[in-house]
Scaffold this motif. Structure first.
Motif, mmCIF file in Angstrom:
data_model
loop_
_atom_site.group_PDB
_atom_site.id
_atom_site.type_symbol
_atom_site.label_atom_id
_atom_site.label_comp_id
_atom_site.label_asym_id
_atom_site.label_seq_id
_atom_site.Cartn_x
_atom_site.Cartn_y
_atom_site.Cartn_z
ATOM 1 N N ILE A 99 0.842 -1.186 0.000
ATOM 2 C CA ILE A 99 0.000 0.000 0.000
ATOM 3 C C ILE A 99 0.878 1.238 0.000
ATOM 4 O O ILE A 99 1.799 1.375 0.808
ATOM 5 C CB ILE A 99 -0.976 -0.022 1.197
ATOM 6 C CG1 ILE A 99 -1.931 1.165 1.148
ATOM 7 C CG2 ILE A 99 -0.243 -0.111 2.535
ATOM 8 C CD1 ILE A 99 -3.125 1.021 2.100
ATOM 9 N N TYR A 100 0.594 2.145 -0.932
ATOM 10 C CA TYR A 100 1.341 3.382 -1.050
ATOM 11 C C TYR A 100 0.828 4.404 -0.041
ATOM 12 O O TYR A 100 -0.187 4.205 0.621
ATOM 13 C CB TYR A 100 1.200 3.921 -2.468
ATOM 14 C CG TYR A 100 1.976 3.128 -3.500
ATOM 15 C CD1 TYR A 100 1.383 2.086 -4.206
ATOM 16 C CD2 TYR A 100 3.303 3.438 -3.776
ATOM 17 C CE1 TYR A 100 2.089 1.376 -5.159
ATOM 18 C CE2 TYR A 100 4.027 2.726 -4.726
ATOM 19 C CZ TYR A 100 3.414 1.697 -5.416
ATOM 20 O OH TYR A 100 4.122 0.988 -6.362
ATOM 21 N N VAL A 101 1.527 5.517 0.021
ATOM 22 C CA VAL A 101 1.156 6.558 0.985
ATOM 23 C C VAL A 101 -0.220 7.137 0.669
ATOM 24 O O VAL A 101 -0.906 7.606 1.575
ATOM 25 C CB VAL A 101 2.223 7.669 1.044
ATOM 26 C CG1 VAL A 101 3.526 7.104 1.605
ATOM 27 C CG2 VAL A 101 2.448 8.298 -0.305
ATOM 28 N N PRO A 156 10.570 2.315 -0.532
ATOM 29 C CA PRO A 156 10.159 3.493 -1.301
ATOM 30 C C PRO A 156 9.118 3.204 -2.374
ATOM 31 O O PRO A 156 8.343 4.103 -2.737
ATOM 32 C CB PRO A 156 11.464 3.959 -1.932
ATOM 33 C CG PRO A 156 12.305 2.731 -2.017
ATOM 34 C CD PRO A 156 11.948 1.898 -0.815
ATOM 35 N N THR A 157 9.111 1.983 -2.908
ATOM 36 C CA THR A 157 8.160 1.666 -3.970
ATOM 37 C C THR A 157 7.997 0.147 -4.046
ATOM 38 O O THR A 157 8.726 -0.598 -3.394
ATOM 39 C CB THR A 157 8.629 2.230 -5.322
ATOM 40 O OG1 THR A 157 7.559 2.109 -6.274
ATOM 41 C CG2 THR A 157 9.851 1.482 -5.844
ATOM 42 N N ILE A 158 7.066 -0.276 -4.827
ATOM 43 C CA ILE A 158 6.770 -1.701 -4.980
ATOM 44 C C ILE A 158 7.330 -2.211 -6.301
ATOM 45 O O ILE A 158 7.034 -1.664 -7.359
ATOM 46 C CB ILE A 158 5.254 -1.949 -4.930
ATOM 47 C CG1 ILE A 158 4.694 -1.573 -3.550
ATOM 48 C CG2 ILE A 158 4.940 -3.417 -5.227
ATOM 49 C CD1 ILE A 158 3.172 -1.551 -3.476
ATOM 50 N N ARG A 176 13.321 -9.921 -5.797
ATOM 51 C CA ARG A 176 13.304 -10.741 -4.592
ATOM 52 C C ARG A 176 12.827 -9.978 -3.371
ATOM 53 O O ARG A 176 12.097 -10.523 -2.543
ATOM 54 C CB ARG A 176 14.691 -11.309 -4.344
ATOM 55 C CG ARG A 176 14.766 -12.315 -3.214
ATOM 56 C CD ARG A 176 16.149 -12.928 -3.126
ATOM 57 N NE ARG A 176 16.235 -13.914 -2.054
ATOM 58 C CZ ARG A 176 17.328 -14.606 -1.778
ATOM 59 N NH1 ARG A 176 18.427 -14.408 -2.481
ATOM 60 N NH2 ARG A 176 17.322 -15.474 -0.808
ATOM 61 N N SER A 177 13.236 -8.754 -3.232
ATOM 62 C CA SER A 177 12.865 -7.952 -2.066
ATOM 63 C C SER A 177 11.526 -7.255 -2.238
ATOM 64 O O SER A 177 11.053 -6.602 -1.304
ATOM 65 C CB SER A 177 13.932 -6.902 -1.785
ATOM 66 O OG SER A 177 13.913 -5.920 -2.807
ATOM 67 N N PHE A 178 10.970 -7.326 -3.431
ATOM 68 C CA PHE A 178 9.716 -6.638 -3.769
ATOM 69 C C PHE A 178 9.832 -5.124 -3.612
ATOM 70 O O PHE A 178 8.828 -4.431 -3.522
ATOM 71 C CB PHE A 178 8.546 -7.165 -2.931
ATOM 72 C CG PHE A 178 8.407 -8.665 -2.982
ATOM 73 C CD1 PHE A 178 8.518 -9.417 -1.823
ATOM 74 C CD2 PHE A 178 8.165 -9.318 -4.171
ATOM 75 C CE1 PHE A 178 8.401 -10.800 -1.862
ATOM 76 C CE2 PHE A 178 8.043 -10.697 -4.225
ATOM 77 C CZ PHE A 178 8.158 -11.439 -3.062
ATOM 78 N N GLY A 179 11.044 -4.617 -3.565
ATOM 79 C CA GLY A 179 11.262 -3.184 -3.445
ATOM 80 C C GLY A 179 11.349 -2.691 -2.012
ATOM 81 O O GLY A 179 11.538 -1.492 -1.786
ATOM 82 N N MET A 180 11.219 -3.589 -1.057
ATOM 83 C CA MET A 180 11.262 -3.191 0.340
ATOM 84 C C MET A 180 12.699 -3.194 0.868
ATOM 85 O O MET A 180 13.504 -4.034 0.500
ATOM 86 C CB MET A 180 10.425 -4.145 1.195
ATOM 87 C CG MET A 180 8.963 -4.235 0.779
ATOM 88 S SD MET A 180 8.106 -2.654 0.806
ATOM 89 C CE MET A 180 7.770 -2.423 -0.942
ATOM 90 N N ASP A 181 12.972 -2.214 1.740
ATOM 91 C CA ASP A 181 14.298 -2.104 2.338
ATOM 92 C C ASP A 181 14.388 -2.810 3.691
ATOM 93 O O ASP A 181 15.475 -3.194 4.126
ATOM 94 C CB ASP A 181 14.665 -0.628 2.531
ATOM 95 C CG ASP A 181 14.862 0.100 1.210
ATOM 96 O OD1 ASP A 181 14.586 1.317 1.157
ATOM 97 O OD2 ASP A 181 15.291 -0.549 0.236
ATOM 98 N N TYR A 182 13.262 -2.931 4.363
ATOM 99 C CA TYR A 182 13.255 -3.517 5.700
ATOM 100 C C TYR A 182 12.065 -4.465 5.836
ATOM 101 O O TYR A 182 10.987 -4.218 5.294
ATOM 102 C CB TYR A 182 13.139 -2.432 6.780
ATOM 103 C CG TYR A 182 14.272 -1.456 6.781
ATOM 104 C CD1 TYR A 182 14.167 -0.253 6.086
ATOM 105 C CD2 TYR A 182 15.450 -1.713 7.481
ATOM 106 C CE1 TYR A 182 15.216 0.653 6.076
ATOM 107 C CE2 TYR A 182 16.502 -0.809 7.475
ATOM 108 C CZ TYR A 182 16.373 0.361 6.773
ATOM 109 O OH TYR A 182 17.409 1.264 6.769
#
Length: 122
Positions: free
Chosen positions: A50-52, A98-100, A105-111
């Motif tokens: 879900i985006y902002v 920051p984005t999807i 592999r990480s789906f764009g996630m940092d954490y």
């Protein structure tokens, strides 16, 4: 950055659960929140993001039974799951980034958090 998932447990097929993610350590209202899952013996699978602005992105076959939401006033993200099936059994992880990008592999996630276990069984 800290992400803490909660709400997992044992549920019967056809039941519902709501997972929660408590976020801290970053500006929550500026980042994507996401859920992914890992079933026993399988890789990480994209569930939803879900985006902002509250626009959403769901994995294949997820949208009809799962709903992602966020509360920017509480720094919380949620995953409402209904009509659960045994194949939904997995560890569910909350992530932020920051984005999807569903195809990496990480789906764009940092954490990612440490996960909460959902078991669907009679």
């Amino acid at each position: 950055v800290q992400l803490v998932e909660s709400g997992g447990g044992l549920v019967q097929p056809g039941g519902s659960l709501r997972l929660s993610c408590t976020a801290s350590g970053f500006m929550f209202d500026r980042y994507v929140m996401a859920w992914a899952r890992q079933a026993p013996g399988k890789g990480l699978e994209w569930v939803a993001g879900i985006y902002v602005d509250s626009s959403t992105n769901y994995g294949d076959s997820m949208k009809d039974r799962f709903t992602i939401s966020r509360d920017n006033t509480k720094n919380m993200a949620y995953l409402q799951m209904s009509n659960l099936k045994p194949e939904d059994t997995a560890v569910y992880y909350c992530g932020t980034g920051p984005t999807i990008v569903p195809m990496i592999r990480s789906f764009g996630m940092d954490y990612w958090g440490k996960g909460t276990t959902v078991t669907v069984s009679a």
